[in-house]
Design an enzyme around this catalytic site. Structure first.
Site, mmCIF file in Angstrom:
data_model
loop_
_atom_site.group_PDB
_atom_site.id
_atom_site.type_symbol
_atom_site.label_atom_id
_atom_site.label_comp_id
_atom_site.label_asym_id
_atom_site.label_seq_id
_atom_site.Cartn_x
_atom_site.Cartn_y
_atom_site.Cartn_z
ATOM 1 N N HIS A 165 0.827 -1.207 0.000
ATOM 2 C CA HIS A 165 0.000 0.000 0.000
ATOM 3 C C HIS A 165 0.859 1.253 0.000
ATOM 4 C CE1 HIS A 165 0.906 -0.878 4.229
ATOM 5 N NE2 HIS A 165 0.807 0.420 4.449
ATOM 6 N N GLN A 167 0.661 5.550 1.250
ATOM 7 C CA GLN A 167 -0.109 6.431 2.130
ATOM 8 C C GLN A 167 -0.081 7.875 1.648
ATOM 9 O OE1 GLN A 167 0.316 5.533 6.423
ATOM 10 N NE2 GLN A 167 1.935 4.118 5.814
#
Ligand SMILES: [Zn+2]
Ligand SMILES: [Zn+2]
Length: 330
Positions: A165, A167
């Site tokens: 992922h 951010q």
């Protein structure tokens, strides 16, 4: 509500997380490890994250169900919180404000074990589009001054979840590191009326020994004063100061060069943990003639210790010329 407190001597802001107050016991020196087992980012667990703010999904599927390719959700444990005003105030000689901001997570793909570098070119391109879409949207909130986009990959690089992922944190102040970079670039421009990054690109293309690759739209180099072994910067060849203003046609090249660099690092350094950070201009000044957006990639191969903390110097055991040669030829 988290608080932002300013160091009165060097002007550095710190986020003090008042609610998640940790006690000494919480810092026991056991190996923390990445949380295994249940993964809130995997398809089927959409209800375990806050509702999505953006998803690229199969048009026949509904929000917050599976069927997505890329999904962006607010962080369940945000460093800064979205509600409320800044309420800037003094506290004796000190300055503080409420920790207002946005903290979002972009889940790169539905596949739990898929590193960013292994995704197909078009998928990586879509990830950059999603980051751009979120940046444009967060920019509309007048409380935010800067949008920091970064990735932690691997436990040593600070990732707490295995599922790959990226951010985004929108902050109500321009971070000190960014201010220093902007200040240095502005000084160079005032002196020479040229962008320092454009100058660096020109010289590196002439010299060649710190180039990893150059695809006509983007260049990847190991910077002259690299702080870390194999530190790599990816810059657009064309002068653009903010990431979200990148021309549409350049996105495929951006995806390609990021994939190339990350894959070569994986190969040469045996899949190292790494961080990357998008350095872009502040929200209110998207068109600076003296700043040039870029991505800084830092494999985590050395530890920052006392000397670095005390001096701000970094000791880098690998000359950037050697790192570039290895990455160029791999
Ligand atoms: Zn997962
Ligand atoms: Zn430039």
């Amino acid at each position: 509500m988290p608080e932002l407190r300013k160091d009165p001597i060097i002007g550095r802001w710190v986020i003090i997380s008042t609610e998640r107050g940790k006690r000494p016991m919480d810092f026991k020196r056991e190996k923390r490890g990445i949380v295994g087992g249940f993964c809130p980012f995997c398809p089927g667990n959409e209800d375990k994250t806050p509702p999505e703010v953006l998803a690229y999904r199969d048009p026949l599927t509904s929000p917050n169900t599976s069927g997505w390719k890329i999904r962006v959700v607010p962080n369940k444990f945000p460093a800064l919180q979205i509600e409320g005003d800044l309420d800037k105030r003094g506290d004796g000689i000190y300055d503080m404000m409420r920790g207002v901001g946005a903290h979002e997570v972009l889940i790169e793909s539905p596949k739990h074990d898929m590193p960013l570098a292994y995704l197909p070119d078009e998928h990586i391109e879509s990830i950059f589009w999603a980051l751009r879409d979120r940046s444009v949207d967060l920019n509309k909130d007048s409380r935010f001054k800067y949008i920091l986009i970064f990735k932690n990959w691997g436990e040593e690089a600070g990732a707490s979840l295995e599922h790959s992922h990226i951010q985004l944190i929108a902050t109500p102040i321009i971070p000190k590191r960014v201010m220093e970079e902007l200040g240095g670039a502005k000084f160079h421009f005032q002196l020479k009326e040229r962008c320092i990054f454009c100058d660096i690109i020109k010289q590196e293309r002439e010299v060649g020994k710190r180039i990893i690759c150059d695809n006509g739209e983007f260049i990847a180099i190991t910077p002259y004063a690299s702080r870390f072994p194999f530190e790599t910067w990816v810059l657009p060849l064309r002068h653009i100061s903010s990431f979200e203003k990148t021309n549409t046609e350049a996105f495929p090249s951006l995806a390609k060069i990021m994939k190339t660099v990350l894959n070569r690092m994986n190969k040469v350094l045996n899949g190292p943990p790494y961080n990357f950070i998008i350095h872009t201009s502040p929200c209110k000044t998207p068109d600076l003639e003296y700043f040039h957006w870029h991505i800084e990639i830092m494999p985590k191969l050395t530890r920052v210790a006392g000397f670095e903390w005390g001096s701000g110097f970094y000791i880098n055991p690998t000359p950037p010329e050697d790192a570039a040669q290895v990455l160029r030829e791999s």
